[in-house]
Design an enzyme around this catalytic site. Structure first.
Site, PDB file in Angstrom:
ATOM      1  N   HIS A 243      -2.660  -1.606  -2.050  1.00  0.00           N
ATOM      2  CA  HIS A 243      -3.666  -1.301  -1.019  1.00  0.00           C
ATOM      3  C   HIS A 243      -5.090  -1.650  -1.467  1.00  0.00           C
ATOM      4  CE1 HIS A 243      -0.739   0.664   1.489  1.00  0.00           C
ATOM      5  NE2 HIS A 243      -0.456   1.571   0.577  1.00  0.00           N
TER       6      HIS A 243
ATOM      7  N   ASP B 124       7.627  -2.279  -0.471  1.00  0.00           N
ATOM      8  CA  ASP B 124       7.140  -0.913  -0.279  1.00  0.00           C
ATOM      9  C   ASP B 124       7.139  -0.634   1.233  1.00  0.00           C
ATOM     10  OD1 ASP B 124       5.343   1.325  -1.827  1.00  0.00           O
ATOM     11  OD2 ASP B 124       4.641   1.037   0.233  1.00  0.00           O
TER      12      ASP B 124
ATOM     13  N   HIS C 205       4.985   0.722   3.016  1.00  0.00           N
ATOM     14  CA  HIS C 205       3.665   0.528   3.637  1.00  0.00           C
ATOM     15  C   HIS C 205       3.271  -0.942   3.536  1.00  0.00           C
ATOM     16  CE1 HIS C 205       3.519   4.781   2.164  1.00  0.00           C
ATOM     17  NE2 HIS C 205       2.887   4.980   3.326  1.00  0.00           N
TER      18      HIS C 205
ATOM     19  N   ASP D 221       9.263   4.074  -1.130  1.00  0.00           N
ATOM     20  CA  ASP D 221       8.977   5.132  -0.163  1.00  0.00           C
ATOM     21  C   ASP D 221       9.625   4.890   1.202  1.00  0.00           C
ATOM     22  OD1 ASP D 221       7.259   3.015   0.308  1.00  0.00           O
ATOM     23  OD2 ASP D 221       5.439   4.127  -0.234  1.00  0.00           O
TER      24      ASP D 221
HETATM   25 ZN   LIG Z   1       3.978   2.869  -0.009  1.00  0.00          ZN
END
Ligand SMILES: [Zn+2]
Length: 318
Positions: free
Chosen positions: A104, A139, A141, A225
């Protein structure tokens, strides 16, 4: 592919935060690899002002550097060794088991528990040597910092599977890169509730593009996740999906390395990680779990998004 680990990653002390050192200590005693600092590589991606800011906050004892991201007195040290470990992994074809995570993080700011963008730095390091790099970000996200950094280049294909909509926002089927990089960003936006069969379809369906790109190196942002028991997202993968993901990568590509991103269920995290490693090393799967499927509405939603993404990419990948 083996783990590259050093206890310096525990020095990033976030207290009760979901991204805390228990994620790594949950794996028990791990062999320790001697690492070199990656400090000299930070500017491949990050601005000098931002690097100084992180260093100063860390030296001053720490604090929040954005709404989600905490820095402690040991964080700068942990973060520069996380970069060093990821560079090392990229040269040995291994898995950098690092904290803090990175995908991120932007050029000049932290985001979503991430300080320095480990995968982007290692990728740019190889791009500078004339290599083409596929970043496969599984991931749950969107790796928003990574996507943005490589959005306008055709030397890097960024391929992300993530829940959509979800933190950090963005990652729709319409975001496919810009300028020279148009067609070189693949966001597979998975509806909340997606199970194994949607996930594996999302990999198999876009794999031909990744193969056609013909990367010299495959850089994996490995986050766990999207497991069904992870509290940060509403994807529903079983442990088997991580094994299959690793296996498919190893069957289709050479020169693969990985670095750790998310995965916050401490009980499931070791199983997710070891299943991925056993898959990529083509060993037997150790942790089996009943496979998951998706509700019919979720499947229809996914099919619609997939068709839109295919349509957007068609003119770039015949
Ligand atoms: Zn994540």
């Amino acid at each position: 592919m083996k783990l590259i680990y050093n206890p310096v990653f525990l020095e990033h002390d976030t207290g009760m935060h979901p991204e805390n050192k228990k994620r790594l200590t949950s794996l028990g005693d791990l062999p320790v690899t001697n690492l070199e600092s990656g400090e000299q590589f930070l500017e491949l991606v990050h601005s000098p002002d931002y690097i100084q800011k992180v260093k100063q906050v860390s030296e001053a004892g720490g604090g929040h550097i954005d709404a989600e991201t905490v820095v402690s007195s040991g964080s700068y040290e942990a973060a520069i060794y996380a970069v060093g470990a990821t560079i090392m992994a990229s040269e040995t074809g291994d898995f950098a088991l690092t904290r803090p995570p990175g995908h991120h993080a932007y050029i000049d700011r932290s985001s979503g528990f991430c300080i320095f963008n480990n995968i982007a730095i290692a990728t740019q390091y190889h791009v500078n040597q004339g290599k083409k790099v596929l970043i496969f970000d599984f991931d749950g996200h969107l790796g928003c910092g990574t996507m943005k950094f490589f959005y306008e280049t055709d030397q890097v294909l960024y391929w992300s599977l993530h829940q959509y909509p979800a933190f950090p926002g963005g990652g729709s089927a319409e975001e496919i890169g810009a300028g020279k990089g148009e067609g070189y960003t693949i966001n597979v936006p998975l509806p909340a509730g997606s199970g194994d069969e949607i996930y594996m379809d999302a990999i198999e369906n876009f794999l031909p593009i990744a193969k056609k790109f013909n990367p010299d190196i495959v850089a994996v942002s490995a986050g766990f996740d999207s497991h069904q028991y992870d509290l940060l997202l509403d994807l529903r993968l079983s442990l088997n999906a991580f094994y299959k993901t690793g296996f498919i990568l190893s069957e289709n590509f050479d020169n693969i390395f990985a670095t750790l991103e998310g995965g916050y269920n401490i009980e499931m995290f070791p199983k997710c990680l070891y299943n991925f490693l056993d898959g990529i090393n083509q060993k037997k799967m150790k942790f089996e779990e009943r496979g998951t499927d998706s509700m019919i509405q979720t499947y229809y939603e996914y099919e619609g998004r997939k068709a839109l993404l295919e349509q957007n990419l068609r003119k770039f990948w015949k």
